[in-house]
Write an enzyme that holds these catalytic residues in place. Structure first.
Site, PDB file in Angstrom:
ATOM      1  N   LYS A   1       0.966  -1.131   0.020  1.00 51.33           N
ATOM      2  CA  LYS A   1      -0.006   0.062   0.012  1.00 51.33           C
ATOM      3  C   LYS A   1       0.982   1.316   0.197  1.00 51.33           C
ATOM      4  O   LYS A   1       1.369   1.701   1.140  1.00 51.33           O
ATOM      5  CB  LYS A   1      -0.963  -0.014   1.151  1.00 51.33           C
ATOM      6  CG  LYS A   1      -1.946   1.147   1.139  1.00 51.33           C
ATOM      7  CD  LYS A   1      -2.552   1.447   2.342  1.00 51.33           C
ATOM      8  CE  LYS A   1      -1.731   2.487   3.192  1.00 51.33           C
ATOM      9  NZ  LYS A   1      -1.637   3.936   2.403  1.00 51.33           N
TER      10      LYS A   1
ATOM     11  N   PRO B   1      -7.242   4.141   7.853  1.00 52.30           N
ATOM     12  CA  PRO B   1      -8.089   3.441   8.412  1.00 52.30           C
ATOM     13  C   PRO B   1      -8.774   2.236   7.752  1.00 52.30           C
ATOM     14  O   PRO B   1      -9.424   1.335   8.409  1.00 52.30           O
ATOM     15  CB  PRO B   1      -8.889   4.713   8.578  1.00 52.30           C
ATOM     16  CG  PRO B   1      -8.100   5.743   8.378  1.00 52.30           C
ATOM     17  CD  PRO B   1      -7.171   5.543   7.638  1.00 52.30           C
TER      18      PRO B   1
ATOM     19  N   GLU C   1      10.068   1.545  10.557  1.00 54.00           N
ATOM     20  CA  GLU C   1      10.922   2.911  10.608  1.00 54.00           C
ATOM     21  C   GLU C   1       9.896   4.031  11.008  1.00 54.00           C
ATOM     22  O   GLU C   1       9.181   4.472   9.858  1.00 54.00           O
ATOM     23  CB  GLU C   1      11.678   2.994   9.398  1.00 54.00           C
ATOM     24  CG  GLU C   1      12.688   3.754   9.424  1.00 54.00           C
ATOM     25  CD  GLU C   1      12.561   5.109   8.845  1.00 54.00           C
ATOM     26  OE1 GLU C   1      12.381   5.968   9.505  1.00 54.00           O
ATOM     27  OE2 GLU C   1      12.209   5.132   7.577  1.00 54.00           O
TER      28      GLU C   1
ATOM     29  N   CYS D   1      12.848  11.780   7.597  1.00 48.68           N
ATOM     30  CA  CYS D   1      12.825  11.398   9.095  1.00 48.68           C
ATOM     31  C   CYS D   1      14.252  11.415   9.901  1.00 48.68           C
ATOM     32  O   CYS D   1      14.021  11.559  10.901  1.00 48.68           O
ATOM     33  CB  CYS D   1      12.119   9.625   9.265  1.00 48.68           C
ATOM     34  SG  CYS D   1      13.099   8.633   8.164  1.00 48.68           S
TER      35      CYS D   1
ATOM     36  N   GLU E   1       8.510  16.421  16.068  1.00 50.48           N
ATOM     37  CA  GLU E   1       9.101  16.432  14.724  1.00 50.48           C
ATOM     38  C   GLU E   1       8.199  17.333  13.742  1.00 50.48           C
ATOM     39  O   GLU E   1       7.272  17.167  13.584  1.00 50.48           O
ATOM     40  CB  GLU E   1       9.037  15.029  14.150  1.00 50.48           C
ATOM     41  CG  GLU E   1       9.433  14.680  12.776  1.00 50.48           C
ATOM     42  CD  GLU E   1       9.523  13.140  12.304  1.00 50.48           C
ATOM     43  OE1 GLU E   1      10.121  12.724  11.635  1.00 50.48           O
ATOM     44  OE2 GLU E   1       8.441  12.631  12.756  1.00 50.48           O
TER      45      GLU E   1
END
Length: 477
Positions: A171, A205, A246, A280, A380
């Site tokens: 996905k 969801p 991750e 990230c 973040e």
């Protein structure tokens, strides 16, 4: 793209199951929709998992040589369509086109090539006394990948899964889905056996949760936010499947007193602002000696001014838009919070750059006088926003750097390599980068603490897709 409203299941492009909806794909440079994708349901996941389970019976038994041949074909087709891939990524998530071709699409190629090299030499079996230690494919893998480095993350999951003998359901991010669809076309063109690779577009969801809870999926591999990672782990718990994640980061960049400050600060700004700050492992917290704080802030402001903000396809753009209105609004709220909590703007600030009234463009922003308890030093931000903090001595720098719920990466700058190595041993993060080294696809990638679990890249990633079996008495006379 003719297949945008379809899913790739069991070796064919198929219509979604009844109940699927449509979602526009937005160009973040213009805020305009330029495509639509189908958003699947649990029924689509069921079809994809069934195909993957059927394919696993035969694909799991293929030889190393057969899997190498498949990976080499995938890489050959990927290389031929690399510029097309870069253009798709640039438009869907806003990376400047040259960067999208060389770095974004290029990262996918690098992972595929490294996995071929890894598989050529990987030991799946070893004899310890009379016991055979066998490493076997874990089964069907569910993969959920992010929008910020779409091909980097797809390739470093799909590559090791193919190498291990696993089958999979992917996905991609529904925010940046076009590169994933193009990757499915590449897999099809390369002749990957039907059912080995399946793609279902959708949101978290619905499709993401259905994958995580699915009893036919043996492992979930997820890259994204820590919040979403927690939901995936909870949904996966009932079936005791392996969960490889991750997640987020708030990486520290420690500049030791012996550095060339002009060079170290300028490079730190560039590392933070790369990909519009949407990485990230970006070094978003810069720690400088307290007596050089003003000097560092001035250097950072000058460096920020060199980042030309513009549309992803405009010549000379160095900083494209952030990916969406949601991300833009979040970044603006955090910049406003930084100002309210007393941090000093050295560059940038609220709103779009001058002359821009459309597109998700953020001013390259530098905060000085940031203290550890401030929100911008803890959350973040995921945008081109740098926080500069001070330290009095090395012990304080280490303590402040490690004082975070995250642990994905740390950065150390020093003129003394042995000193930097000693400091690296004290950092609580999955990666430490000394003096801005080149990217290494052979280094393990992953985090401590709330930055996730497991590792990606090369043999470290391959191990994650394997189960270990002990056959006792195998070597008995």
């Amino acid at each position: 793209m003719s297949n945008a409203l379809k899913f790739y299941i069991d070796g064919a492009w198929v219509e979604p199951a009844p109940g699927a909806t449509r979602l526009p794909v937005i160009d973040p440079s213009t805020e305009e929709a330029y495509a639509e994708i189908a958003i699947g349901t649990g029924a689509d996941v069921d079809r994809a998992v069934a195909a993957a389970r059927r394919a696993f019976e035969t694909y799991s038994q293929t030889s190393r040589e057969e899997r190498l041949a498949i990976l080499r074909r995938v890489l050959a087709v990927y290389d031929r369509r690399a510029r097309e891939m870069g253009a798709a990524i640039s438009r869907e998530m806003g990376a400047p086109l040259p960067f999208a071709i060389s770095n974004q699409a290029g990262s996918g190629r690098a992972h595929l090539a490294k996995m071929i090299e890894t598989l050529e030499n990987f030991r799946f079996e070893e004899l310890r006394g009379t016991t055979l230690i066998a490493r076997e494919p874990i089964g069907v893998v569910g993969m959920i990948t992010p929008w910020n480095w779409p091909m980097n993350q797809i390739a470093c999951k799909v590559g090791p899964a193919l190498a291990a003998g696993c089958t999979m359901v992917l996905k991609p991010s529904e925010i940046a889905p076009m590169s994933g669809l193009l990757f499915a076309e590449i897999m099809d063109e390369a002749g990957v056996p039907k059912g080995v690779f399946n793609l279902v577009n959708g949101d978290g969801p619905n499709v993401g949760e259905a994958m995580s809870a699915h009893p036919g999926i043996d492992m979930m591999s997820f890259t994204g936010s820590t919040r979403a990672g927690i939901l995936i782990a909870k949904a996966a718990a009932d079936t005791i499947k392996r969960v490889h994640q991750e997640l987020g980061g708030k990486s520290a960049n420690i500049l030791l007193p012996d550095v060339d400050l002009e060079k170290a600060v300028s490079e730190g700004v560039a590392e933070c602002f790369g990909n519009s700050g949407q990485s990230c492992n970006a070094p978003t917290r810069m720690f400088v000696p307290i007596d050089r704080h003003e000097e560092a802030a001035a250097i950072a402001a000058r460096a920020a001014a060199t980042f030309k903000v513009g549309p992803a396809d405009a010549e000379g753009t160095k900083l494209g838009p952030v990916v969406s209105q949601i991300q833009y609004d979040k970044i603006q709220r955090l910049i406003e919070t930084g100002i309210e909590e007393g941090a000093r703007l050295a560059a940038g600030g609220l709103g779009r750059p001058d002359g821009m009234n459309r597109g998700y463009f953020v001013k390259p922003t530098v905060f000085a006088d940031v203290t550890p308890e401030m929100t911008i030093a803890r959350e973040e931000i995921f945008g081109p926003v740098l926080s500069i903090l001070s330290y009095r001595d090395e012990d304080e720098a280490v303590a402040l750097a490690n004082d975070t719920v995250y642990g994905l990466a740390s950065y150390i700058q020093s003129a003394d390599l042995r000193h930097a190595r000693r400091l690296a041993a004290r950092m609580r993060s999955g990666n430490v980068y000394i003096n801005n080294p080149a990217w290494d696809t052979g280094a393990p990638f992953g985090g401590y603490k709330q930055s996730g679990n497991g590792r990606e890249y090369a043999d470290f990633g391959l191990h994650e897709f394997l189960e270990i079996k002990g056959i006792v008495g195998y070597g008995a006379a």
